[in-house]
Scaffold this active site. Structure first.
Site, PDB file in Angstrom:
ATOM      1  N   HIS A 218       0.499  -1.363  -0.010  1.00 41.28           N
ATOM      2  CA  HIS A 218      -0.122   0.103  -0.354  1.00 41.28           C
ATOM      3  C   HIS A 218       1.063   1.778  -0.205  1.00 41.28           C
ATOM      4  CE1 HIS A 218      -4.045  -2.029   0.557  1.00 41.28           C
ATOM      5  NE2 HIS A 218      -3.209  -2.881   0.978  1.00 41.28           N
ATOM      6  N   GLU A 248      -8.504   5.033  -6.192  1.00 42.05           N
ATOM      7  CA  GLU A 248      -8.020   5.751  -7.346  1.00 42.05           C
ATOM      8  C   GLU A 248      -8.319   6.496  -8.243  1.00 42.05           C
ATOM      9  OE1 GLU A 248     -10.069   1.334  -8.031  1.00 42.05           O
ATOM     10  OE2 GLU A 248      -9.197   2.756  -6.543  1.00 42.05           O
TER      11      GLU A 248
END
Length: 345
Positions: A218, A248
Protein backbone atom coordinates in the site's frame (compact mmCIF):
# COMPACT_ATOMS: atom_id res chain seq x y z
CA UNK A 1 -11.06 49.29 14.47
CA UNK A 2 -14.54 48.05 13.52
CA UNK A 3 -13.62 48.14 9.80
CA UNK A 4 -10.47 46.16 10.53
CA UNK A 5 -12.49 43.54 12.40
CA UNK A 6 -14.93 43.39 9.50
CA UNK A 7 -12.04 42.74 7.10
CA UNK A 8 -10.56 40.04 9.32
CA UNK A 9 -13.95 38.35 9.58
CA UNK A 10 -14.25 38.56 5.80
CA UNK A 11 -10.84 36.90 5.40
CA UNK A 12 -11.78 34.05 7.72
CA UNK A 13 -14.96 33.35 5.76
CA UNK A 14 -13.33 32.59 2.40
CA UNK A 15 -13.26 29.01 1.22
CA UNK A 16 -10.88 29.04 -1.76
CA UNK A 17 -7.43 30.40 -2.45
CA UNK A 18 -8.44 32.90 -5.12
CA UNK A 19 -11.01 34.74 -3.03
CA UNK A 20 -8.69 34.64 -0.02
CA UNK A 21 -5.93 36.30 -2.06
CA UNK A 22 -8.39 38.91 -3.28
CA UNK A 23 -9.54 39.65 0.28
CA UNK A 24 -5.92 40.00 1.49
CA UNK A 25 -5.20 42.57 -1.23
CA UNK A 26 -8.39 44.48 -0.35
CA UNK A 27 -7.35 44.56 3.30
CA UNK A 28 -3.87 45.88 2.51
CA UNK A 29 -5.36 48.53 0.24
CA UNK A 30 -7.70 49.62 3.03
CA UNK A 31 -5.03 49.73 5.75
CA UNK A 32 -2.02 51.30 4.06
CA UNK A 33 -3.36 52.70 0.73
CA UNK A 34 -0.47 51.58 -1.56
CA UNK A 35 -0.08 52.66 -5.17
CA UNK A 36 -0.05 49.06 -6.27
CA UNK A 37 -0.67 45.66 -4.68
CA UNK A 38 -0.58 42.22 -6.31
CA UNK A 39 -0.15 38.55 -5.46
CA UNK A 40 1.97 36.34 -7.69
CA UNK A 41 1.54 32.55 -7.63
CA UNK A 42 3.36 29.88 -9.61
CA UNK A 43 1.39 27.65 -11.94
CA UNK A 44 2.18 25.06 -14.58
CA UNK A 45 4.61 22.17 -14.59
CA UNK A 46 7.64 21.72 -12.39
CA UNK A 47 9.77 21.80 -15.56
CA UNK A 48 8.40 25.15 -16.79
CA UNK A 49 6.58 27.01 -14.00
CA UNK A 50 5.14 30.47 -14.70
CA UNK A 51 3.87 33.43 -12.71
CA UNK A 52 0.12 33.99 -12.46
CA UNK A 53 -0.50 37.52 -11.18
CA UNK A 54 -3.69 38.77 -9.51
CA UNK A 55 -3.70 42.56 -9.33
CA UNK A 56 -5.89 44.55 -6.96
CA UNK A 57 -4.65 48.09 -7.55
CA UNK A 58 -2.77 49.38 -10.60
CA UNK A 59 -0.57 52.39 -11.29
CA UNK A 60 -1.95 55.66 -12.66
CA UNK A 61 -5.50 54.96 -11.57
CA UNK A 62 -6.01 51.96 -13.82
CA UNK A 63 -9.02 49.99 -12.57
CA UNK A 64 -8.94 46.83 -10.52
CA UNK A 65 -9.58 43.72 -12.60
CA UNK A 66 -11.34 40.97 -10.70
CA UNK A 67 -11.41 37.30 -11.67
CA UNK A 68 -13.42 34.16 -11.05
CA UNK A 69 -12.05 30.91 -9.67
CA UNK A 70 -13.52 28.82 -12.51
CA UNK A 71 -12.20 31.06 -15.31
CA UNK A 72 -8.83 31.99 -16.75
CA UNK A 73 -7.32 34.67 -14.52
CA UNK A 74 -5.27 36.06 -17.39
CA UNK A 75 -1.86 35.63 -19.01
CA UNK A 76 1.16 34.10 -17.30
CA UNK A 77 4.87 34.87 -17.67
CA UNK A 78 8.03 32.80 -17.08
CA UNK A 79 9.54 32.89 -13.60
CA UNK A 80 12.80 34.32 -14.96
CA UNK A 81 10.99 37.41 -16.27
CA UNK A 82 10.51 38.62 -12.67
CA UNK A 83 13.91 37.99 -11.07
CA UNK A 84 13.27 39.89 -7.82
CA UNK A 85 10.04 37.97 -7.31
CA UNK A 86 11.87 34.70 -7.97
CA UNK A 87 14.48 35.60 -5.34
CA UNK A 88 11.72 36.27 -2.82
CA UNK A 89 10.03 32.96 -3.64
CA UNK A 90 13.21 30.90 -3.40
CA UNK A 91 14.74 32.58 -0.34
CA UNK A 92 11.60 33.19 1.70
CA UNK A 93 13.01 36.62 2.59
CA UNK A 94 11.53 40.09 2.12
CA UNK A 95 13.06 41.66 -1.00
CA UNK A 96 13.47 45.38 -1.62
CA UNK A 97 13.33 46.21 -5.32
CA UNK A 98 16.14 48.68 -5.82
CA UNK A 99 14.54 50.71 -8.62
CA UNK A 100 11.99 52.17 -6.21
CA UNK A 101 12.58 53.02 -2.53
CA UNK A 102 9.09 51.87 -1.51
CA UNK A 103 8.75 48.79 -3.69
CA UNK A 104 8.81 45.61 -1.57
CA UNK A 105 8.17 41.92 -2.10
CA UNK A 106 6.97 39.71 0.76
CA UNK A 107 6.84 35.89 0.79
CA UNK A 108 3.44 34.38 1.56
CA UNK A 109 3.68 30.90 3.02
CA UNK A 110 1.99 28.06 4.79
CA UNK A 111 3.60 25.89 7.45
CA UNK A 112 5.05 23.72 4.68
CA UNK A 113 6.06 25.98 1.77
CA UNK A 114 6.18 29.43 0.23
CA UNK A 115 3.05 29.63 -1.92
CA UNK A 116 3.09 33.17 -3.35
CA UNK A 117 4.77 36.56 -3.43
CA UNK A 118 2.99 39.70 -2.24
CA UNK A 119 4.06 42.87 -4.09
CA UNK A 120 3.43 46.28 -2.50
CA UNK A 121 4.48 49.61 -4.04
CA UNK A 122 4.07 52.82 -2.03
CA UNK A 123 5.01 56.44 -2.60
CA UNK A 124 7.10 56.40 0.58
CA UNK A 125 8.94 53.73 2.51
CA UNK A 126 6.57 51.85 4.85
CA UNK A 127 6.34 53.31 8.32
CA UNK A 128 6.99 51.07 11.36
CA UNK A 129 3.21 50.80 11.84
CA UNK A 130 2.66 49.82 8.19
CA UNK A 131 5.45 47.24 8.46
CA UNK A 132 3.73 45.74 11.52
CA UNK A 133 0.42 45.67 9.64
CA UNK A 134 1.96 43.83 6.69
CA UNK A 135 3.66 41.36 9.03
CA UNK A 136 0.38 40.69 10.85
CA UNK A 137 -1.53 40.22 7.58
CA UNK A 138 1.07 37.73 6.37
CA UNK A 139 0.85 35.74 9.61
CA UNK A 140 -2.96 35.70 9.40
CA UNK A 141 -2.75 34.62 5.77
CA UNK A 142 -0.43 31.76 6.74
CA UNK A 143 -2.93 30.55 9.34
CA UNK A 144 -5.93 30.79 7.00
CA UNK A 145 -4.18 29.13 4.05
CA UNK A 146 -3.21 26.24 6.31
CA UNK A 147 -6.81 25.79 7.45
CA UNK A 148 -8.07 26.17 3.89
CA UNK A 149 -5.70 23.57 2.48
CA UNK A 150 -6.49 21.16 5.32
CA UNK A 151 -10.22 21.53 4.65
CA UNK A 152 -10.31 21.39 0.86
CA UNK A 153 -7.20 19.43 -0.15
CA UNK A 154 -6.49 15.72 -0.23
CA UNK A 155 -3.71 15.10 2.29
CA UNK A 156 -1.82 12.64 0.06
CA UNK A 157 -1.90 14.23 -3.40
CA UNK A 158 -2.58 17.90 -2.62
CA UNK A 159 -5.43 17.91 -5.14
CA UNK A 160 -8.86 19.19 -4.19
CA UNK A 161 -10.91 16.72 -2.18
CA UNK A 162 -14.44 15.44 -2.51
CA UNK A 163 -15.87 18.00 -0.07
CA UNK A 164 -14.88 20.91 -2.30
CA UNK A 165 -16.31 19.39 -5.49
CA UNK A 166 -19.99 20.29 -5.16
CA UNK A 167 -19.44 24.02 -4.62
CA UNK A 168 -17.08 24.41 -7.57
CA UNK A 169 -19.39 22.34 -9.76
CA UNK A 170 -22.35 24.59 -8.96
CA UNK A 171 -20.35 27.75 -9.77
CA UNK A 172 -19.41 26.31 -13.14
CA UNK A 173 -22.96 25.12 -13.89
CA UNK A 174 -24.36 28.58 -13.13
CA UNK A 175 -22.18 30.07 -15.88
CA UNK A 176 -23.59 27.82 -18.59
CA UNK A 177 -25.37 29.79 -21.27
CA UNK A 178 -24.11 33.15 -20.01
CA UNK A 179 -22.16 35.42 -22.33
CA UNK A 180 -19.24 36.24 -20.06
CA UNK A 181 -17.43 39.50 -20.95
CA UNK A 182 -13.80 38.90 -21.82
CA UNK A 183 -11.15 41.51 -20.90
CA UNK A 184 -8.91 42.58 -23.78
CA UNK A 185 -5.35 41.30 -23.72
CA UNK A 186 -2.47 41.86 -26.08
CA UNK A 187 -2.26 39.69 -29.16
CA UNK A 188 0.85 37.84 -28.02
CA UNK A 189 -0.52 36.71 -24.66
CA UNK A 190 -0.78 32.96 -24.26
CA UNK A 191 -4.33 32.48 -23.04
CA UNK A 192 -7.56 34.43 -23.31
CA UNK A 193 -10.70 34.23 -21.19
CA UNK A 194 -13.49 32.25 -22.80
CA UNK A 195 -16.91 33.44 -23.89
CA UNK A 196 -19.89 31.15 -23.51
CA UNK A 197 -17.64 28.75 -21.67
CA UNK A 198 -18.61 25.08 -21.73
CA UNK A 199 -17.59 22.61 -19.05
CA UNK A 200 -16.83 18.90 -19.00
CA UNK A 201 -16.45 16.54 -16.07
CA UNK A 202 -13.89 13.78 -16.49
CA UNK A 203 -13.47 10.73 -14.26
CA UNK A 204 -9.97 9.19 -14.27
CA UNK A 205 -9.59 5.66 -12.89
CA UNK A 206 -6.26 3.83 -12.53
CA UNK A 207 -6.38 0.47 -14.28
CA UNK A 208 -5.66 -2.62 -12.16
CA UNK A 209 -4.80 -0.57 -9.10
CA UNK A 210 -5.62 -3.47 -6.76
CA UNK A 211 -2.79 -5.44 -8.39
CA UNK A 212 -0.35 -2.64 -7.51
CA UNK A 213 -1.37 -2.75 -3.85
CA UNK A 214 -1.27 -6.54 -3.77
CA UNK A 215 2.14 -6.92 -5.47
CA UNK A 216 4.01 -3.87 -4.18
CA UNK A 217 2.18 -2.91 -0.99
CA UNK A 218 0.00 0.00 0.00
CA UNK A 219 2.91 2.40 0.51
CA UNK A 220 3.86 1.98 -3.14
CA UNK A 221 0.20 2.34 -4.04
CA UNK A 222 0.18 5.69 -2.25
CA UNK A 223 3.31 6.68 -4.17
CA UNK A 224 1.49 5.93 -7.44
CA UNK A 225 -1.45 8.10 -6.37
CA UNK A 226 0.92 10.93 -5.43
CA UNK A 227 2.73 10.74 -8.77
CA UNK A 228 -0.53 10.64 -10.72
CA UNK A 229 -1.64 13.80 -8.91
CA UNK A 230 1.60 15.49 -9.99
CA UNK A 231 1.14 14.36 -13.60
CA UNK A 232 -2.41 15.73 -13.59
CA UNK A 233 -1.25 19.13 -12.33
CA UNK A 234 1.33 19.26 -15.13
CA UNK A 235 -1.13 18.12 -17.81
CA UNK A 236 -3.88 20.70 -17.39
CA UNK A 237 -4.14 24.47 -17.45
CA UNK A 238 -3.91 26.24 -14.11
CA UNK A 239 -7.62 27.14 -14.07
CA UNK A 240 -8.85 23.55 -14.37
CA UNK A 241 -10.04 21.93 -11.14
CA UNK A 242 -8.48 18.60 -10.19
CA UNK A 243 -9.80 16.29 -7.46
CA UNK A 244 -8.96 13.04 -5.82
CA UNK A 245 -12.42 11.59 -5.34
CA UNK A 246 -11.44 8.54 -3.34
CA UNK A 247 -9.22 5.49 -3.75
CA UNK A 248 -7.79 5.39 -7.27
CA UNK A 249 -10.47 7.67 -8.73
CA UNK A 250 -9.77 11.27 -9.78
CA UNK A 251 -11.96 14.01 -11.27
CA UNK A 252 -11.21 16.86 -13.68
CA UNK A 253 -13.51 19.84 -14.23
CA UNK A 254 -12.54 21.24 -17.65
CA UNK A 255 -13.52 24.41 -19.48
CA UNK A 256 -13.34 24.97 -23.22
CA UNK A 257 -15.06 26.00 -26.43
CA UNK A 258 -15.59 22.62 -28.12
CA UNK A 259 -15.87 18.93 -27.24
CA UNK A 260 -12.60 18.42 -29.08
CA UNK A 261 -10.88 20.65 -26.49
CA UNK A 262 -11.97 18.38 -23.65
CA UNK A 263 -11.02 15.21 -25.49
CA UNK A 264 -7.60 16.55 -26.43
CA UNK A 265 -6.83 17.52 -22.82
CA UNK A 266 -7.95 14.16 -21.42
CA UNK A 267 -6.16 12.19 -24.13
CA UNK A 268 -2.99 14.13 -23.32
CA UNK A 269 -3.30 12.97 -19.70
CA UNK A 270 -3.95 9.37 -20.75
CA UNK A 271 -0.92 9.17 -23.05
CA UNK A 272 1.32 10.94 -20.52
CA UNK A 273 0.41 8.41 -17.83
CA UNK A 274 0.90 5.48 -20.21
CA UNK A 275 4.40 6.68 -21.15
CA UNK A 276 5.51 7.46 -17.58
CA UNK A 277 7.87 5.11 -15.76
CA UNK A 278 6.56 4.71 -12.22
CA UNK A 279 9.31 3.64 -9.75
CA UNK A 280 9.24 -0.13 -9.08
CA UNK A 281 5.78 -0.43 -10.66
CA UNK A 282 6.88 0.43 -14.19
CA UNK A 283 4.10 1.35 -16.57
CA UNK A 284 0.42 1.72 -15.80
CA UNK A 285 -2.63 3.11 -17.56
CA UNK A 286 -5.83 4.98 -16.78
CA UNK A 287 -9.36 4.68 -18.12
CA UNK A 288 -11.20 7.98 -18.57
CA UNK A 289 -14.86 8.83 -19.03
CA UNK A 290 -16.24 12.32 -19.47
CA UNK A 291 -19.46 14.24 -20.07
CA UNK A 292 -20.45 17.81 -20.83
CA UNK A 293 -22.23 19.76 -18.10
CA UNK A 294 -25.79 20.80 -18.91
CA UNK A 295 -27.91 23.67 -17.55
CA UNK A 296 -29.54 22.47 -14.36
CA UNK A 297 -27.01 19.64 -13.96
CA UNK A 298 -26.22 18.29 -10.50
CA UNK A 299 -22.86 16.95 -9.34
CA UNK A 300 -24.25 13.45 -8.80
CA UNK A 301 -25.96 13.31 -12.21
CA UNK A 302 -22.84 14.45 -14.09
CA UNK A 303 -20.64 12.06 -12.12
CA UNK A 304 -22.93 9.11 -12.89
CA UNK A 305 -22.75 9.86 -16.63
CA UNK A 306 -18.94 10.15 -16.61
CA UNK A 307 -18.65 7.02 -14.47
CA UNK A 308 -20.76 5.08 -16.99
CA UNK A 309 -18.26 6.13 -19.65
CA UNK A 310 -15.39 4.86 -17.46
CA UNK A 311 -17.19 1.53 -17.20
CA UNK A 312 -17.37 1.40 -21.01
CA UNK A 313 -13.66 2.24 -21.23
CA UNK A 314 -12.86 -0.66 -18.89
CA UNK A 315 -14.97 -3.04 -20.99
CA UNK A 316 -13.21 -1.84 -24.15
CA UNK A 317 -9.84 -2.96 -22.79
CA UNK A 318 -8.81 -0.06 -20.54
CA UNK A 319 -6.30 2.71 -21.38
CA UNK A 320 -8.85 4.64 -23.41
CA UNK A 321 -11.02 7.75 -23.19
CA UNK A 322 -14.81 7.55 -23.67
CA UNK A 323 -17.24 10.43 -24.25
CA UNK A 324 -20.57 9.67 -22.57
CA UNK A 325 -22.44 12.11 -24.79
CA UNK A 326 -21.25 10.38 -27.96
CA UNK A 327 -22.03 7.05 -26.31
CA UNK A 328 -25.60 8.21 -25.68
CA UNK A 329 -26.03 8.92 -29.39
CA UNK A 330 -24.52 5.64 -30.56
CA UNK A 331 -26.24 3.20 -28.15
CA UNK A 332 -29.84 2.62 -27.09
CA UNK A 333 -30.60 3.50 -23.48
CA UNK A 334 -32.06 1.16 -20.90
CA UNK A 335 -33.01 2.03 -17.32
CA UNK A 336 -32.08 -0.31 -14.52
CA UNK A 337 -35.15 -1.34 -12.52
CA UNK A 338 -33.05 -1.65 -9.38
CA UNK A 339 -31.03 1.59 -9.38
CA UNK A 340 -32.78 3.94 -11.78
CA UNK A 341 -29.41 4.62 -13.42
CA UNK A 342 -28.97 4.84 -17.16
CA UNK A 343 -27.21 1.79 -18.58
CA UNK A 344 -25.86 1.04 -22.03
CA UNK A 345 -24.73 -2.56 -21.59
Amino acid sequence: MSRLLDHLADLAGHRDRDTLDEAVMRLIDELICPQYVAIHRTVGSLEAPRWLTHVYKRHRGEPYRSYEATRDAGPTVPLESLPYHLTCLQSGEIVRVTQAPAHWLYPLQTDNEIVAVLEVWQLNAPSPEEARILSAVRRYYRHLRGLLDENERDALTGLLNRKSFDETFVRAALQLGNDVPAPQFKADERRRPLRNTRYWLGVVDIDNFKRINDEFGHLMGDEVLLLLGQIMRHSFRHEEHLYRFGGEEFLVLLSGDRPADARQALERLRTTVASHDFPRVGSLTVSIGYTELQPGDTPSAAFERADQAVYKAKRDGRNCCVDFDKLALDHPLAESANTGMVEFF
